[in-house]
Enzyme design. Structure first.
Site, PDB file in Angstrom:
ATOM      1  N   VAL A   1      28.681 -81.523 -15.545  1.00 43.69           N
ATOM      2  CA  VAL A   1      28.964 -81.877 -16.953  1.00 43.69           C
ATOM      3  C   VAL A   1      28.271 -83.129 -17.226  1.00 43.69           C
ATOM      4  CG1 VAL A   1      30.973 -82.604 -18.549  1.00 43.69           C
ATOM      5  CG2 VAL A   1      31.228 -80.720 -17.093  1.00 43.69           C
TER       6      VAL A   1
ATOM      7  N   VAL B   1      26.049 -85.613 -20.235  1.00 40.80           N
ATOM      8  CA  VAL B   1      25.777 -86.348 -21.675  1.00 40.80           C
ATOM      9  C   VAL B   1      24.750 -87.238 -21.536  1.00 40.80           C
ATOM     10  CG1 VAL B   1      26.181 -87.120 -23.715  1.00 40.80           C
ATOM     11  CG2 VAL B   1      27.886 -85.670 -22.826  1.00 40.80           C
TER      12      VAL B   1
ATOM     13  N   ARG C   1      29.345 -90.884 -26.909  1.00 40.42           N
ATOM     14  CA  ARG C   1      30.582 -91.518 -27.789  1.00 40.42           C
ATOM     15  C   ARG C   1      30.267 -90.777 -29.304  1.00 40.42           C
ATOM     16  NH1 ARG C   1      31.176 -92.989 -23.385  1.00 40.42           N
ATOM     17  NH2 ARG C   1      31.621 -95.077 -22.695  1.00 40.42           N
ATOM     18  N   ARG C   2      29.802 -89.369 -29.337  1.00 41.43           N
ATOM     19  CA  ARG C   2      29.236 -88.806 -30.522  1.00 41.43           C
ATOM     20  C   ARG C   2      30.092 -87.624 -30.549  1.00 41.43           C
ATOM     21  NH1 ARG C   2      22.858 -89.743 -31.817  1.00 41.43           N
ATOM     22  NH2 ARG C   2      22.832 -91.986 -31.032  1.00 41.43           N
TER      23      ARG C   2
ATOM     24  N   LEU D   1      29.807 -85.289 -28.379  1.00 41.52           N
ATOM     25  CA  LEU D   1      29.284 -83.947 -27.589  1.00 41.52           C
ATOM     26  C   LEU D   1      30.071 -83.526 -26.473  1.00 41.52           C
ATOM     27  CD1 LEU D   1      26.817 -82.069 -27.361  1.00 41.52           C
ATOM     28  CD2 LEU D   1      25.782 -84.030 -26.097  1.00 41.52           C
ATOM     29  N   LEU D   2      30.841 -84.183 -25.733  1.00 46.37           N
ATOM     30  CA  LEU D   2      31.622 -83.766 -24.548  1.00 46.37           C
ATOM     31  C   LEU D   2      32.565 -83.103 -24.949  1.00 46.37           C
ATOM     32  CD1 LEU D   2      32.390 -83.628 -21.608  1.00 46.37           C
ATOM     33  CD2 LEU D   2      33.323 -85.862 -21.843  1.00 46.37           C
ATOM     34  N   THR D   3      33.346 -83.461 -26.235  1.00 46.36           N
ATOM     35  CA  THR D   3      34.559 -82.816 -26.651  1.00 46.36           C
ATOM     36  C   THR D   3      34.114 -81.506 -27.164  1.00 46.36           C
ATOM     37  OG1 THR D   3      35.459 -84.921 -27.426  1.00 46.36           O
ATOM     38  CG2 THR D   3      36.242 -82.999 -28.522  1.00 46.36           C
TER      39      THR D   3
ATOM     40  N   SER E   1      33.775 -87.000 -11.805  1.00 46.48           N
ATOM     41  CA  SER E   1      33.142 -88.367 -11.424  1.00 46.48           C
ATOM     42  C   SER E   1      33.962 -89.707 -11.740  1.00 46.48           C
ATOM     43  CB  SER E   1      31.800 -88.334 -12.159  1.00 46.48           C
ATOM     44  OG  SER E   1      31.852 -88.013 -13.449  1.00 46.48           O
TER      45      SER E   1
ATOM     46  N   TYR F   1      39.025 -86.602 -18.173  1.00 41.39           N
ATOM     47  CA  TYR F   1      39.432 -85.382 -18.456  1.00 41.39           C
ATOM     48  C   TYR F   1      40.965 -85.177 -18.668  1.00 41.39           C
ATOM     49  CZ  TYR F   1      34.810 -84.114 -16.795  1.00 41.39           C
ATOM     50  OH  TYR F   1      33.376 -84.370 -16.682  1.00 41.39           O
TER      51      TYR F   1
ATOM     52  N   PHE G   1      32.351 -79.589  -6.079  1.00 44.36           N
ATOM     53  CA  PHE G   1      31.476 -78.661  -6.537  1.00 44.36           C
ATOM     54  C   PHE G   1      31.024 -79.147  -8.051  1.00 44.36           C
ATOM     55  CE2 PHE G   1      35.995 -77.356  -7.363  1.00 44.36           C
ATOM     56  CZ  PHE G   1      35.937 -77.599  -8.784  1.00 44.36           C
TER      57      PHE G   1
END
Length: 409
Positions: free
Chosen positions: A82, A84, A90-91, A93-95, A118, A123, A409
């Site tokens: 995972v 970005v 902060r836009r 994208l991860l969501t 990380s 999460y 992993f």
């Protein structure tokens, strides 16, 4: 910003991995590690995000089989890779990628997802709770001795290369998998993960060794370790860096630790990931000289609350109505009646009054049995409506041995 989410094509793997390394920083993976990740990548489970011609985000999953409380295996996606890009943080994208992933897990009828983080704070907002712990420590072997139970004199040790011992050690590991929640059965390609040993990643240590412990010619346990080359004006002050130690019985386990503590020229054993209830804590003569601590291990997310809670067994009989909050996966929200014991469970929708209220994050933390609901209630995260429901449910969820994930992993 218009972002397109799409799958990973085989010819894009190198670009994806380069973008992943750029997002995480540092020198990047050694060639051996890069080859491993290439081998185990599942293209149909890897998502990429594009801003025009630029790949700006990644998120993947591995197909694992994880042991649940009670010993049953469950197919689970292991969220991985995972990232970005710094230009697109902060836009949202991860969501967006987490939203797509969880929808796909639900479509695949995978009731539980797991990951290693990380940064643990990331999460929780997507419903993942910390489900296992890692025990770490540095044992001063000049001042700490190890118990030697009767029978250790029968054990014979052999030192081989990590590669030479791999098949035999994997057979031992496979026998241990059903006995501890959180353990992952090795899928094809993952058997070499424990013995990756690129010289660039040794940090001053020598090559990885494999110690085999045998009784009458039968392998009963193993340890993988490397030794640093530290010397000072007082002489040798080397450290045993322990990667793995596993055994099929307590006597062999004790003998392995005693061997590691007696390696010439060394004065410490350092380890970073053992189970929270590792028996070594009861083998040492002075636990203060072990400098023990904990950190988060595997994070757990219930994708389908009903199916997930019905898939595991419970340490004590339980009959409780749970009121679950889940803003990110609203299909989980509402009241569920969980009825179960050591033989199995049923979890179904109900209109009965709630007896415990909590979020899906707390359910994920409690799911494998390593964290008690009662402790979470002490932090105000679980609320009891029926007197006695908290104690009963907390006892039912807890497991012995505690859950553990042996590698990332």
């Amino acid at each position: 910003m218009t972002i397109e989410l799409r799958g990973l094509a085989p010819d894009q793997w190198g670009l994806m991995h380069d973008r992943l390394e750029r997002a995480f920083g540092g020198p990047g993976d050694a060639p051996e590690e890069r080859d491993h990740w290439h081998t185990v990548t599942e293209y149909d489970r890897t998502l990429t995000a594009w801003d025009g011609p630029e790949m700006v985000g990644t998120a993947g999953a591995f197909s694992f089989r994880m042991t649940l409380p009670g010993g049953a295996p469950l197919a689970v996606p292991g969220v991985t890779m995972v990232s970005v890009q710094p230009t697109h943080r902060r836009r949202g994208l991860l969501t967006s990628m987490m939203r797509r992933q969880l929808d796909e897990f639900r479509d695949r009828a995978e009731p539980v997802a797991v990951l290693t983080a990380s940064e643990p704070a990331i999460y929780g907002r997507f419903g993942y709770g910390v489900g296992t712990k890692q025990l770490h420590g540095t044992i001063d072997t000049t001042r700490v001795s190890f118990a030697r139970p009767a029978g250790t004199e029968r054990i014979r040790f052999r030192l081989v290369s990590a590669a030479a011992g791999l098949t035999a050690c994997e057979a031992v590991y496979a026998r241990l998998v059903p006995g501890r929640p959180g353990l992952l059965a090795r899928q094809p390609g993952w058997e070499t993960r424990p013995v990756l040993d690129p010289p660039s990643g040794r940090n001053g240590a020598g090559p990885l060794h494999c110690l085999l412990a045998e009784v009458d010619g039968e392998l009963r346990g193993y340890a993988r370790y490397a030794v640093t080359g530290e010397w000072n004006y007082g002489g040798a002050d080397e450290t045993v860096r322990l990667r793995d130690v596993e055994a099929l019985d307590p006597v062999t386990y004790a003998a392995l630790w005693d061997f590691l503590a007696s390696i010439d020229l060394t004065s410490k054993i350092h380890f970073t990931n053992r189970p929270a209830d590792d028996p070594v804590q009861h083998l040492v003569s002075d636990i203060r000289r072990c400098l023990l601590g904990f950190r988060d291990g595997m994070h757990v997310r219930l994708v389908d609350v009903g199916a997930a809670l019905a898939a595991r067994a419970y340490s004590a009989p339980v009959d409780v109505v749970l009121d679950v909050e889940d803003a990110f996966c609203p299909w989980n929200a509402g009241r569920w009646r969980l009825t179960g014991d050591a033989k199995g469970a049923v979890c179904e929708r109900t209109s009965d009054a709630a007896e415990l209220s909590l979020s899906v994050k707390e359910l994920g933390a409690a799911y494998l049995g390593g964290f008690g609901l009662a402790a979470m209630a002490g932090a105000g995260l679980v609320r009891e409506s029926r007197p006695g429901a908290l104690a009963e449910t907390s006892a039912a969820f807890r497991t012995d041995p505690e859950p553990w994930l042996p590698h990332g992993f």
